[in-house]
Design an enzyme around this catalytic site. Structure first.
Site, PDB file in Angstrom:
ATOM      1  N   SER A 146      -4.765   1.952  18.043  1.00 50.08           N
ATOM      2  CA  SER A 146      -3.682   1.945  17.454  1.00 50.08           C
ATOM      3  C   SER A 146      -3.428   1.676  16.783  1.00 50.08           C
ATOM      4  CB  SER A 146      -3.863  -0.304  18.139  1.00 50.08           C
ATOM      5  OG  SER A 146      -4.129  -0.590  17.983  1.00 50.08           O
ATOM      6  N   GLU A 172      -0.522   1.490  12.910  1.00 47.93           N
ATOM      7  CA  GLU A 172       0.426   0.221  12.464  1.00 47.93           C
ATOM      8  C   GLU A 172       0.933   1.306  11.572  1.00 47.93           C
ATOM      9  OE1 GLU A 172      -0.066  -3.187  10.242  1.00 47.93           O
ATOM     10  OE2 GLU A 172       0.751  -1.854   8.328  1.00 47.93           O
ATOM     11  N   TYR A 231       6.343  -6.115   9.322  1.00 47.11           N
ATOM     12  CA  TYR A 231       7.621  -7.055   8.569  1.00 47.11           C
ATOM     13  C   TYR A 231       8.026  -7.010   7.420  1.00 47.11           C
ATOM     14  CZ  TYR A 231      10.745 -11.348  10.141  1.00 47.11           C
ATOM     15  OH  TYR A 231      12.086 -11.985  10.714  1.00 47.11           O
ATOM     16  N   ASP A 239       3.992 -13.964   3.491  1.00 42.57           N
ATOM     17  CA  ASP A 239       3.472 -13.413   2.229  1.00 42.57           C
ATOM     18  C   ASP A 239       4.886 -14.573   1.635  1.00 42.57           C
ATOM     19  OD1 ASP A 239       0.796 -13.152   1.757  1.00 42.57           O
ATOM     20  OD2 ASP A 239       0.775 -10.723   1.906  1.00 42.57           O
ATOM     21  N   PHE A 244      -4.271  -2.855  -4.270  1.00 43.70           N
ATOM     22  CA  PHE A 244      -3.969  -3.400  -3.422  1.00 43.70           C
ATOM     23  C   PHE A 244      -5.072  -4.131  -2.536  1.00 43.70           C
ATOM     24  CE2 PHE A 244      -2.073  -3.285   1.261  1.00 43.70           C
ATOM     25  CZ  PHE A 244      -1.397  -4.691   1.446  1.00 43.70           C
ATOM     26  N   HIS A 282      -7.965  -0.273  14.991  1.00 43.97           N
ATOM     27  CA  HIS A 282      -6.319  -0.787  14.379  1.00 43.97           C
ATOM     28  C   HIS A 282      -5.844   0.473  13.530  1.00 43.97           C
ATOM     29  CE1 HIS A 282      -2.740  -2.179  14.762  1.00 43.97           C
ATOM     30  NE2 HIS A 282      -2.490  -2.870  13.401  1.00 43.97           N
TER      31      HIS A 282
END
Ligand code: FAD
Length: 315
Positions: A34, A36, A68, A128, A237, A286
């Site tokens: 899958s 993102e 989002y 966050d 990150f 994923h």
């Protein structure tokens, strides 16, 4: 040992059939995948997302998800991207939804819009804090945490719900066990599956999976895989997310960057991470694509995930 394996994989990267042979030789089945994506903010980014979709859709993903933006910043863009992908790509689309900067009514109205558009899967997150704020504070009338959001979404009966999980421990978790307990609470509240934050070593995920099993979590836990497009960006990150960065990886990228071979290394390392997971029974992966499809595609091909379907009605 790792360097040796990486060198072997690198040598074979451009040739999917060779990798298929290796996979067969070590008797692993092909994983499901899958992907993102993030919603595009301008025209150029829209083309990039579409290119990413066209490149990866033929790999027959179980689902694709759309993020989002932090602080709820891409609410409308996420809604538009989810609706467009759902309508025109034929893919099973999951929308991310967070609790940040919205009342419960507003958040559930967005979920209802997804359901109306035919989108039946949500990745439900606390989110966050908005930029400049150190910690998450629920907005007036908003969901206080992911648990409340999951309960409310589950009560609608409209969605398959996935949630975040943290093999390296979330920076706000008081202990690794607290993180596992919190995940258990999220599953008990109605979540169907979890997707992990990215991590760099298979053992990190496998240990976490064991702890979750011990805690009685029987929902599937999908490892979140981040192909490393840009080492410095990824390292920074990772530090922000609390993801442990192994020294051998630092060294490997330092050398690869010097030799102009970072892409090759990134593909080899990611392929090896996935195959290590698969050899421990992981059968679904994923990928965090960052809307850059090439590395993800190359890794998938190397794992034997090859084009299955022609993408219809795209463009
Ligand atoms: P939670 O799981 O609710 O909390 C994180 C940790 O904090 C928990 O593991 C727990 O240890 C601790 N904790 C929190 N509340 C409590 C409590 N009341 N009691 C005890 N412990 C508590 N961010 C975005 O803004 N947009 C996205 O689209 C997005 N997509 C993501 C997708 C995935 C797969 C993942 C893993 C993360 C994503 N994030 C996204 C980042 C995410 O929003 C942050 O990591 C956020 O800090 C935590 O959200 P969560 O829902 O996982 O939090």
């Amino acid at each position: 040992m790792i360097e040796l394996k990486v060198m072997k994989l690198s040598h074979n990267l451009s040739c999917a059939t060779r990798m298929k042979f290796i996979k067969k030789a070590i008797n692993m089945s092909t994983p499901t995948v899958s992907f993102e994506f993030f919603p595009p903010q301008n025209l150029e980014a829209s083309f990039r997302l579409w290119d990413t979709v066209q490149t990866l859709a033929p790999l027959d993903p179980t689902f694709v998800s759309v993020t989002y933006g932090a602080g709820g910043t891409t609410r409308d863009l996420t809604r538009d991207a989810v609706a467009t992908l759902h309508k025109s790509s034929g893919l099973n689309v999951a929308a991310h939804l967070t609790c940040v900067n919205a009342t419960k009514e507003e958040t559930l109205a967005i979920a209802a819009d997804f359901a109306k558009a035919g989108v039946k899967e949500i990745v439900a997150l606390r989110g966050d804090a908005p930029k400049g704020e150190a910690t998450f504070t629920p907005c007036d009338g908003g969901f206080a945490n992911s648990l409340e959001l999951i309960e409310a979404l589950a009560a609608t009966g409209d969605f398959k719900i996935r949630v975040g999980a943290y093999p390296d421990r979330h920076p706000e978790a008081p202990s690794a066990q607290a993180d596992v307990d919190w995940l258990k609470a999220k599953i008990d509240a109605g979540a169907d599956e979890a997707i992990t934050q990215f991590f760099f070593e298979a053992d990190t995920f496998l240990r976490f999976r064991d702890e979750c099993a011990k805690a009685g979590i029987d929902a599937p836990i999908l490892p979140g895989i981040l192909p490393i497009e840009n080492w410095k960006g990824t390292r920074n990150f990772a530090k922000r997310c609390g993801t442990a960065v192994p020294v051998w990886l630092e060294d490997a990228f330092e050398k690869a960057e010097r030799d102009g071979r970072s892409d090759l290394l990134a593909t080899a390392i990611c392929t090896e991470l996935c195959s290590d997971l698969m050899s421990e029974g992981v059968d679904a992966l994923h990928f965090y694509t960052l809307n850059r499809p090439e590395l993800t595609r190359d890794v998938c091909h190397a794992l034997g995930v090859v084009p299955q379907v022609d993408l219809q009605n795209v463009a």
